[in-house]
Design a protein around this motif. Structure first.
Motif, short mmCIF file in Angstrom:
data_model
loop_
_atom_site.label_atom_id
_atom_site.label_comp_id
_atom_site.label_asym_id
_atom_site.label_seq_id
_atom_site.Cartn_x
_atom_site.Cartn_y
_atom_site.Cartn_z
N THR A 89 -24.99 43.12 27.92
CA THR A 89 -23.82 43.89 28.35
C THR A 89 -24.28 45.18 29.02
N ASP A 90 -23.39 45.78 29.77
CA ASP A 90 -23.64 47.11 30.32
C ASP A 90 -22.92 48.15 29.47
N THR A 91 -23.14 48.03 28.14
CA THR A 91 -22.53 48.94 27.18
C THR A 91 -23.57 49.33 26.13
N ILE A 92 -23.27 50.40 25.41
CA ILE A 92 -23.96 50.68 24.16
C ILE A 92 -22.91 50.47 23.09
N ASP A 93 -23.26 49.67 22.09
CA ASP A 93 -22.30 49.29 21.05
C ASP A 93 -22.78 49.79 19.71
N TYR A 94 -21.87 50.41 18.97
CA TYR A 94 -22.13 50.86 17.62
C TYR A 94 -21.39 49.89 16.69
N ILE A 95 -22.14 49.15 15.89
CA ILE A 95 -21.59 48.04 15.13
C ILE A 95 -21.81 48.28 13.63
N VAL A 96 -20.75 48.13 12.85
CA VAL A 96 -20.84 48.23 11.39
C VAL A 96 -20.39 46.89 10.82
N VAL A 97 -21.23 46.30 9.98
CA VAL A 97 -20.84 45.08 9.28
C VAL A 97 -19.92 45.49 8.14
N LEU A 98 -18.68 44.98 8.18
CA LEU A 98 -17.69 45.34 7.17
C LEU A 98 -17.70 44.39 5.98
N LYS A 99 -17.94 43.10 6.25
CA LYS A 99 -18.01 42.14 5.14
C LYS A 99 -18.80 40.93 5.59
N GLY A 100 -19.31 40.19 4.61
CA GLY A 100 -20.07 38.97 4.89
C GLY A 100 -21.50 39.27 5.29
N ARG A 101 -22.17 38.20 5.78
CA ARG A 101 -23.56 38.31 6.22
C ARG A 101 -23.67 37.72 7.62
N LEU A 102 -24.51 38.34 8.43
CA LEU A 102 -24.73 37.91 9.81
C LEU A 102 -26.22 37.88 10.11
N GLU A 103 -26.59 37.02 11.05
CA GLU A 103 -27.90 37.10 11.67
C GLU A 103 -27.69 37.74 13.03
N PHE A 104 -28.52 38.74 13.34
CA PHE A 104 -28.52 39.38 14.65
C PHE A 104 -29.76 38.88 15.37
N HIS A 105 -29.58 38.16 16.47
CA HIS A 105 -30.66 37.50 17.19
C HIS A 105 -31.08 38.31 18.40
N ALA A 106 -32.37 38.52 18.55
CA ALA A 106 -32.98 39.06 19.76
C ALA A 106 -33.92 37.98 20.29
N GLU A 107 -34.43 38.16 21.48
CA GLU A 107 -35.32 37.15 22.05
C GLU A 107 -36.61 36.99 21.25
N THR A 108 -37.01 38.03 20.53
CA THR A 108 -38.29 37.98 19.80
C THR A 108 -38.14 37.95 18.29
N GLY A 109 -36.90 37.86 17.77
CA GLY A 109 -36.76 37.82 16.33
C GLY A 109 -35.31 37.85 15.88
N ILE A 110 -35.15 37.72 14.57
CA ILE A 110 -33.83 37.68 13.93
C ILE A 110 -33.86 38.62 12.73
N VAL A 111 -32.77 39.35 12.52
CA VAL A 111 -32.65 40.18 11.33
C VAL A 111 -31.35 39.81 10.63
N GLU A 112 -31.39 39.76 9.29
CA GLU A 112 -30.19 39.47 8.52
C GLU A 112 -29.48 40.78 8.18
N LEU A 113 -28.15 40.77 8.34
CA LEU A 113 -27.34 41.95 8.10
C LEU A 113 -26.31 41.66 7.02
N ALA A 114 -25.94 42.70 6.25
CA ALA A 114 -24.92 42.57 5.21
C ALA A 114 -23.95 43.74 5.34
N ALA A 115 -22.86 43.67 4.58
CA ALA A 115 -21.84 44.71 4.61
C ALA A 115 -22.48 46.08 4.43
N GLY A 116 -22.10 47.01 5.29
CA GLY A 116 -22.63 48.36 5.28
C GLY A 116 -23.75 48.59 6.26
N ASP A 117 -24.38 47.52 6.75
CA ASP A 117 -25.46 47.68 7.73
C ASP A 117 -24.88 48.08 9.09
N ILE A 118 -25.69 48.81 9.86
CA ILE A 118 -25.28 49.33 11.16
C ILE A 118 -26.27 48.86 12.21
#
Length: 154
Positions: A89-118
């Motif tokens: 995107t042509d944006t800067i995004d500030y993201i807060v995980v409010l509930k649940g768990r997510l994987e955030f994927h980049a081309e070189t890796g993956i990080v697991e996120l949980a509620a409260g992560d930014i």
């Protein structure tokens, strides 16, 4: 369909006094998002009590070049944007995980996120996937940014 978070917005009443102008909770689809608020310009114009979060959610917020968007995104387990869904995107995004768990994927890796992560997403190629047995929800503030690399794909 599920109910999104409660949204309370203040403004001025007809007598110029501060007032609660919106207090609602709207239904949304999974996966999907809903605008909490959008400003077409920066600095924002706070002179109207018009509901700047009303209307259908679409990806045009990614292309707003002069304002900002605040949205809530919902994911069912295993839903997300991966593989062909990786995007920039042509944006800067500030993201807060409010509930649940997510994987955030980049081309070189993956990080697991949980509620409260930014996450501070600087527009480079990325994707998402909800993991676990419960839905996930994020709150995202999107601001225009200069393109990085080859620029936006969505």
């Amino acid at each position: 369909m599920t109910l999104g978070p409660r949204r309370v917005v203040n403004g001025l009443d007809a007598n110029g006094r501060s007032a609660i102008i919106i207090d609602d909770r709207r239904e949304i689809d999974y996966p999907g998002g809903q605008f909490v608020w959008r400003c077409k310009t920066s600095p924002a114009d706070n002179n109207s009590n018009e509901d700047a979060g009303a209307g259908p959610f679409e990806n045009s917020c990614i292309h707003d070049r002069d304002g900002s968007s605040f949205a809530v995104f919902h994911f069912k387990p295993e839903d997300g944007l991966m593989g062909p869904g990786m995007h920039t995107t042509d944006t800067i995004d500030y993201i807060v995980v409010l509930k649940g768990r997510l994987e955030f994927h980049a081309e070189t890796g993956i990080v697991e996120l949980a509620a409260g992560d930014i996450v501070v997403d600087r527009g480079v190629s990325h994707g998402w996937r909800a993991i676990g047995d419960e839905p996930a929800m994020t709150a995202v503030v999107m601001l225009p940014a200069h393109p990085i690399g080859s620029g936006a794909t969505i």
